[in-house]
Design an enzyme around this catalytic site. Structure first.
Site, short mmCIF file in Angstrom:
data_model
loop_
_atom_site.label_atom_id
_atom_site.label_comp_id
_atom_site.label_asym_id
_atom_site.label_seq_id
_atom_site.Cartn_x
_atom_site.Cartn_y
_atom_site.Cartn_z
N LYS A 13 0.84 -1.22 0.00
CA LYS A 13 0.00 0.00 0.00
C LYS A 13 0.87 1.26 0.00
O LYS A 13 0.66 2.16 -0.79
CB LYS A 13 -0.91 0.03 1.24
CG LYS A 13 -1.85 -1.14 1.37
CD LYS A 13 -2.74 -1.03 2.61
CE LYS A 13 -1.99 -1.06 3.92
NZ LYS A 13 -1.30 -2.33 4.22
N ARG A 88 -9.72 1.16 8.36
CA ARG A 88 -9.26 -0.19 8.66
C ARG A 88 -10.32 -1.00 9.38
O ARG A 88 -10.10 -2.17 9.67
CB ARG A 88 -8.06 -0.08 9.58
CG ARG A 88 -6.77 -0.57 8.98
CD ARG A 88 -5.75 -0.46 10.08
NE ARG A 88 -4.56 -1.16 9.79
CZ ARG A 88 -3.52 -0.63 9.17
NH1 ARG A 88 -3.56 0.60 8.73
NH2 ARG A 88 -2.44 -1.35 9.00
N ARG A 127 11.84 -5.89 4.71
CA ARG A 127 11.59 -4.44 4.60
C ARG A 127 12.54 -3.67 5.50
O ARG A 127 12.83 -4.07 6.62
CB ARG A 127 10.16 -4.11 4.99
CG ARG A 127 9.93 -2.60 5.06
CD ARG A 127 8.50 -2.20 5.05
NE ARG A 127 7.78 -2.74 6.19
CZ ARG A 127 6.48 -2.59 6.35
NH1 ARG A 127 5.78 -1.93 5.43
NH2 ARG A 127 5.87 -3.10 7.39
N ARG A 160 11.33 -2.30 11.11
CA ARG A 160 10.27 -1.74 11.96
C ARG A 160 9.99 -2.68 13.13
O ARG A 160 10.00 -3.89 12.97
CB ARG A 160 9.00 -1.58 11.12
CG ARG A 160 8.58 -0.15 10.94
CD ARG A 160 7.53 0.00 9.87
NE ARG A 160 6.25 -0.62 10.19
CZ ARG A 160 5.18 -0.56 9.41
NH1 ARG A 160 5.25 0.10 8.26
NH2 ARG A 160 4.07 -1.14 9.75
N ARG A 171 -0.72 -9.19 13.09
CA ARG A 171 -1.27 -8.14 12.22
C ARG A 171 -2.10 -8.75 11.10
O ARG A 171 -3.13 -8.20 10.71
CB ARG A 171 -0.14 -7.28 11.64
CG ARG A 171 0.43 -6.32 12.67
CD ARG A 171 1.79 -5.79 12.27
NE ARG A 171 1.79 -5.01 11.06
CZ ARG A 171 2.88 -4.77 10.32
NH1 ARG A 171 4.05 -5.29 10.68
NH2 ARG A 171 2.80 -4.05 9.24
#
Ligand code: AP5
Ligand code: MG
Length: 214
Positions: A13, A88, A127, A160, A171
């Site tokens: 996203k 969300r 990431r 992160r 998540r």
């Protein structure tokens, strides 16, 4: 043009929203980025949000809705904007719709970036995010020129806190439970567009621009 980016954590996203914002010259509004900036600056909002984010849980709706509604009413949003990570939950979507309806407006597109769960953990563990400017990279799919250093600003890259495999699993389950119902919500409104998020980044972007009418 008012666009919502939907998709699982790690679907891409943020990657795509940045490119769309640049191409169409509209603000990119990421609630995750807003919370991370608040955490970095030690604000009250940041302290509250962090307790949820670190566990892979959603921040409560009441901490998110007013923030986004106030943001989209700002002057720079008058030609449109792209929402990344909001709404969300169904109540968030309803509160956004109600706020826009009061202005005589509505969203134009909800882009659903589809990536199966089995690809997600791999993407998240690779990431890297810049501590300085927030740019996002991937050690394999979007590497920096110099390892561990941001191409854009030269600051250090980090993993992160919520990208640890066990938090990613949480998540994902929160996504399926609370966010996935938004796909039908926007399909019923006639503005949902599905995109295959497993393609390589430029191909995903190409597919989105075709939907938006390049
Ligand atoms: P947020 O920051 O929004 O996280 P998220 O939804 O979990 O999504 P991510 O940012 O992790 O993934 P992404 O889809 O942006 O993927 P990216 O482009 O980086 O939210 C974090 C937390 O804040 C939430 O858990 C929650 O606690 C809280 N929060 C935020 N908004 C909220 C709200 N509205 N309500 C309540 N709580 C809220 O890509 C991932 C990786 O894959 C990157 O390394 C990238 O380089 C790579 N990649 C991207 N595309 C491709 C591709 N096509 N091929 C290969 N690799 C790719
Ligand atoms: Mg993101």
């Amino acid at each position: 043009m008012k666009i919502i980016m939907l998709g699982a954590p790690g679907a891409g996203k943020g990657t795509q929203a940045k490119k769309i914002a640049e191409k169409y010259q509209i603000p990119h509004i990421s609630t995750g980025d807003i919370f991370r900036a608040n955490i970095k600056n030690g604000t009250e909002l940041g302290k509250k949000a962090k307790t949820y984010m670190d566990q892979g849980l959603l921040v409560p709706d009441e901490l998110v809705c007013d923030l986004v509604v106030d943001r989209v009413k700002q002057e720079d949003c008058k030609n449109g904007y792209i929402l990344d990570g909001f709404p969300r939950t169904i109540p968030q979507a309803e509160s956004l719709d109600a706020a826009l309806a009061a202005l005589g407006e509505s969203m134009d597109y909800a882009i659903n970036v589809e990536v199966p769960d089995e690809n997600i953990v791999n993407r998240m563990s690779g990431r890297r995010a810049c501590v300085g400017c927030g740019a996002t990279y991937h050690v394999v799919y979007a590497p920096t020129k110099k390892e561990g250093i941001c191409d854009a600003c030269g600051a250090e890259l980090i993993l992160r806190d919520d990208d640890k495999p066990e938090t990613v699993q949480k998540r994902l389950s929160v996504y399926h439970e609370q966010t996935q119902p938004l796909i039908d919500y926007y399909r019923n409104k006639g503005i949902l567009k599905d995109v295959d998020g497993t393609m390589e980044m430029d191909a995903v972007f190409q597919a989105i621009t075709e939907i938006l009418g390049a």
